[in-house]
Write a protein that holds these residues in place. Sequence first.
Motif, PDB file in Angstrom:
ATOM      1  N   VAL A   1       6.264 -10.430  32.736  1.00  0.00           N
ATOM      2  CA  VAL A   1       5.641 -11.512  31.957  1.00  0.00           C
ATOM      3  C   VAL A   1       5.057 -10.937  30.664  1.00  0.00           C
ATOM      4  O   VAL A   1       5.204 -11.515  29.582  1.00  0.00           O
ATOM      5  N   ARG A   2       4.439  -9.770  30.803  1.00  0.00           N
ATOM      6  CA  ARG A   2       3.831  -9.126  29.632  1.00  0.00           C
ATOM      7  C   ARG A   2       4.879  -8.779  28.576  1.00  0.00           C
ATOM      8  O   ARG A   2       4.607  -8.783  27.389  1.00  0.00           O
ATOM      9  N   ALA A   3       6.093  -8.493  29.042  1.00  0.00           N
ATOM     10  CA  ALA A   3       7.156  -8.080  28.117  1.00  0.00           C
ATOM     11  C   ALA A   3       7.733  -9.241  27.316  1.00  0.00           C
ATOM     12  O   ALA A   3       8.469  -9.033  26.350  1.00  0.00           O
ATOM     13  N   HIS A   4       7.411 -10.468  27.719  1.00  0.00           N
ATOM     14  CA  HIS A   4       7.919 -11.625  26.968  1.00  0.00           C
ATOM     15  C   HIS A   4       7.370 -11.590  25.542  1.00  0.00           C
ATOM     16  O   HIS A   4       6.178 -11.322  25.356  1.00  0.00           O
ATOM     17  N   PRO A   5       8.199 -11.873  24.533  1.00  0.00           N
ATOM     18  CA  PRO A   5       7.674 -11.885  23.168  1.00  0.00           C
ATOM     19  C   PRO A   5       6.660 -13.015  22.976  1.00  0.00           C
ATOM     20  O   PRO A   5       6.804 -14.092  23.554  1.00  0.00           O
ATOM     21  N   VAL A   6       5.634 -12.753  22.169  1.00  0.00           N
ATOM     22  CA  VAL A   6       4.619 -13.775  21.896  1.00  0.00           C
ATOM     23  C   VAL A   6       5.222 -14.799  20.940  1.00  0.00           C
ATOM     24  O   VAL A   6       5.807 -14.438  19.912  1.00  0.00           O
ATOM     25  N   LYS A   7       5.135 -16.072  21.306  1.00  0.00           N
ATOM     26  CA  LYS A   7       5.748 -17.103  20.471  1.00  0.00           C
ATOM     27  C   LYS A   7       4.707 -17.892  19.674  1.00  0.00           C
ATOM     28  O   LYS A   7       4.996 -18.397  18.611  1.00  0.00           O
ATOM     29  N   TYR A   8       3.502 -18.007  20.230  1.00  0.00           N
ATOM     30  CA  TYR A   8       2.463 -18.795  19.561  1.00  0.00           C
ATOM     31  C   TYR A   8       1.510 -17.854  18.807  1.00  0.00           C
ATOM     32  O   TYR A   8       1.060 -16.857  19.365  1.00  0.00           O
ATOM     33  N   ALA A   9       1.191 -18.197  17.580  1.00  0.00           N
ATOM     34  CA  ALA A   9       0.286 -17.357  16.783  1.00  0.00           C
ATOM     35  C   ALA A   9      -1.171 -17.630  17.175  1.00  0.00           C
ATOM     36  O   ALA A   9      -2.021 -16.746  17.102  1.00  0.00           O
ATOM     37  N   GLY A  10      -1.456 -18.876  17.542  1.00  0.00           N
ATOM     38  CA  GLY A  10      -2.837 -19.262  17.851  1.00  0.00           C
ATOM     39  C   GLY A  10      -3.498 -19.779  16.580  1.00  0.00           C
ATOM     40  O   GLY A  10      -3.251 -19.251  15.475  1.00  0.00           O
ATOM     41  N   GLN A  11      -4.348 -20.801  16.701  1.00  0.00           N
ATOM     42  CA  GLN A  11      -4.838 -21.434  15.471  1.00  0.00           C
ATOM     43  C   GLN A  11      -5.798 -20.563  14.660  1.00  0.00           C
ATOM     44  O   GLN A  11      -5.916 -20.746  13.449  1.00  0.00           O
ATOM     45  N   ALA A  12      -6.417 -19.588  15.301  1.00  0.00           N
ATOM     46  CA  ALA A  12      -7.285 -18.681  14.541  1.00  0.00           C
ATOM     47  C   ALA A  12      -6.466 -17.973  13.463  1.00  0.00           C
ATOM     48  O   ALA A  12      -6.961 -17.711  12.354  1.00  0.00           O
ATOM     49  N   THR A  13      -5.196 -17.684  13.782  1.00  0.00           N
ATOM     50  CA  THR A  13      -4.307 -17.041  12.811  1.00  0.00           C
ATOM     51  C   THR A  13      -3.915 -18.042  11.728  1.00  0.00           C
ATOM     52  O   THR A  13      -3.940 -17.724  10.532  1.00  0.00           O
ATOM     53  N   CYS A  14      -3.566 -19.271  12.121  1.00  0.00           N
ATOM     54  CA  CYS A  14      -3.102 -20.291  11.162  1.00  0.00           C
ATOM     55  C   CYS A  14      -4.147 -20.537  10.065  1.00  0.00           C
ATOM     56  O   CYS A  14      -3.823 -20.594   8.873  1.00  0.00           O
ATOM     57  N   VAL A  15      -5.413 -20.694  10.521  1.00  0.00           N
ATOM     58  CA  VAL A  15      -6.454 -21.104   9.562  1.00  0.00           C
ATOM     59  C   VAL A  15      -6.829 -19.982   8.583  1.00  0.00           C
ATOM     60  O   VAL A  15      -7.485 -20.231   7.571  1.00  0.00           O
ATOM     61  N   GLN A  16      -6.398 -18.769   8.872  1.00  0.00           N
ATOM     62  CA  GLN A  16      -6.671 -17.689   7.913  1.00  0.00           C
ATOM     63  C   GLN A  16      -6.021 -17.968   6.565  1.00  0.00           C
ATOM     64  O   GLN A  16      -6.578 -17.654   5.514  1.00  0.00           O
TER      65      GLN A  16
END
Lengths: 153, 392
Positions: A51-66
């Motif tokens: 599961v950990r090896a799955h690529p991260v697909k979501y950036a998360g909104q903390a990243t977006c608002v930067q």
Amino acid sequence: MRHFFEHKEHLVRMAVLFVVGILAFVVFREIMVPAGFGEYGHFRAGALDDVRAHPVKYAGQATCVQCHTDIAEQRAQGKHAHIGCEACHGPLATHAEGKSDEVPTKPDPRATCLRCHTQNVTKPKTFPQIVPAEHSAEGPCTACHQAHSPSLS
Amino acid sequence: MHGLMQGVQGYIYPDELELQWGVLIVLYPYITGLVAGAFILASLERVFKVEAVKPTYRLALLTALAFLLVAPLPLQLHLGHPERSLEMYFTPHTTSAMAMFGFVYLWYLMAVLVLEIWLDYRKDIVLMWKASTGLKAWMYKIMALGSDDISERALLTDDKVGHFITIVGIPSAFLLHGYVGFIFGSVKANPWWSSPMMPVVFLFSAIVSGIALVLVMYQFTAWYKRLPVRMDCLDTIARYLMYAFIIDFSLEMLDLLHRIYEADESFKSLDFMVHTRLYFSQIILQIILGTLLPIGMLALAQLVKLTDKARQGLYAAAGLLTLVGIFAMRWNVVIGGQLFSKSFLGYTTYKMDLVSREGLLPSIVLMILPFVILAVLVRILPPWPSAEDEAA
């Protein structure tokens, strides 16, 4: 001892058959149960690494608002303040990391809005919901509402 | 979706629209009940020395085996991915009753039924091995495990071991069917199911259905093989059926009385359901035609002096009605428990498919299959008394 087993040979054979059956089960189980099963719980320990090896697909909104500070400010004013950016725009980790030239496509407003706001008796009464055909027969919701702060524009 | 909505009355939650457990889950407790009941009837002869039911002993054991082999098939069809069922044995979850039941099933099949049948038939298997040639002789030789010792001492030991296995088998049979009731009785969110009475009611209805099945099968096989029917045997089985049925019905009525008197928040909703959607299957089929009528017929045979022929007809009809009644009971528990909303404000309808994996057609096949297996079993291991036994 020998006397005890007299006339019981068939029973001994059946008992041997049972023991062989149980041993076969134990061996087969050893082969079939994956390594690491039960280490942390009723699952295969290696599944955590998978599961950990799955690529991260979501950036998360903390990243977006930067970067998108203007949209973040606008959104904070309205009822969508607590809706994650990627809930409507989809997963955009690669965009946020700048690894691709991918420009996110704008979501189709009507389909996206109606996903949550179509009337359904199981939703709380205070939740804004519409019967699409009665509310506006066609056309994008954004013609009247702002997507990020959905009061009438 | 639109079709399903037409079957909805009042208010229900979205996840209550379609039933998750259909006719296959009705068949599962029905079939395991027949197994447990048939075995308990067989054990009457062995442990409690009821000589009169001896002619049905072997038939009852083979019937139990044939039905037990089919018992997990409705679950396999319902769940899909039969290859995964092995994982229940390899990595069982010890807190799951369903997972642990796999071992109860295996124990009952191998350590109780197969072993008891083998011990009882061993002499016949050896004699058939010696009397046949070719492949048939090999088959019986393998079944006898290559040992042809049928001396008096060997058979005496078999009898003792068999007696012990039957004694172990009775609680195993109780466990087998008590578990099925427990699965429903322990669903605390469902007031139609949640009751500690459930395992007991299931157990007694299992005994009733198993005895009724053997009663019918004994008459059918005797008619088919043109063998004389032993009336003392038939009368005794019918009497036991009546006793078991009276206990079963009393327990169900006790449960009902308790529910009526307690009248908790679910009562109005469930009561309405019994008088509307379940009226035919519960009141007409289960209680009137499937319980009161057969009990009345069996009681009539006790009270009035009837000819052998009349009693045979009465017993056959009572047995068949009982089998229908117990099926209706399983149906009302499984399907009935999913027809009402947890909001107690509405009801849904069960729509049975015809040819899908969980439809009517596979269910009919599953109900015929044990009889096909039994037909094969009685060819390999004839349960009928030999000419020599008859003479004795």
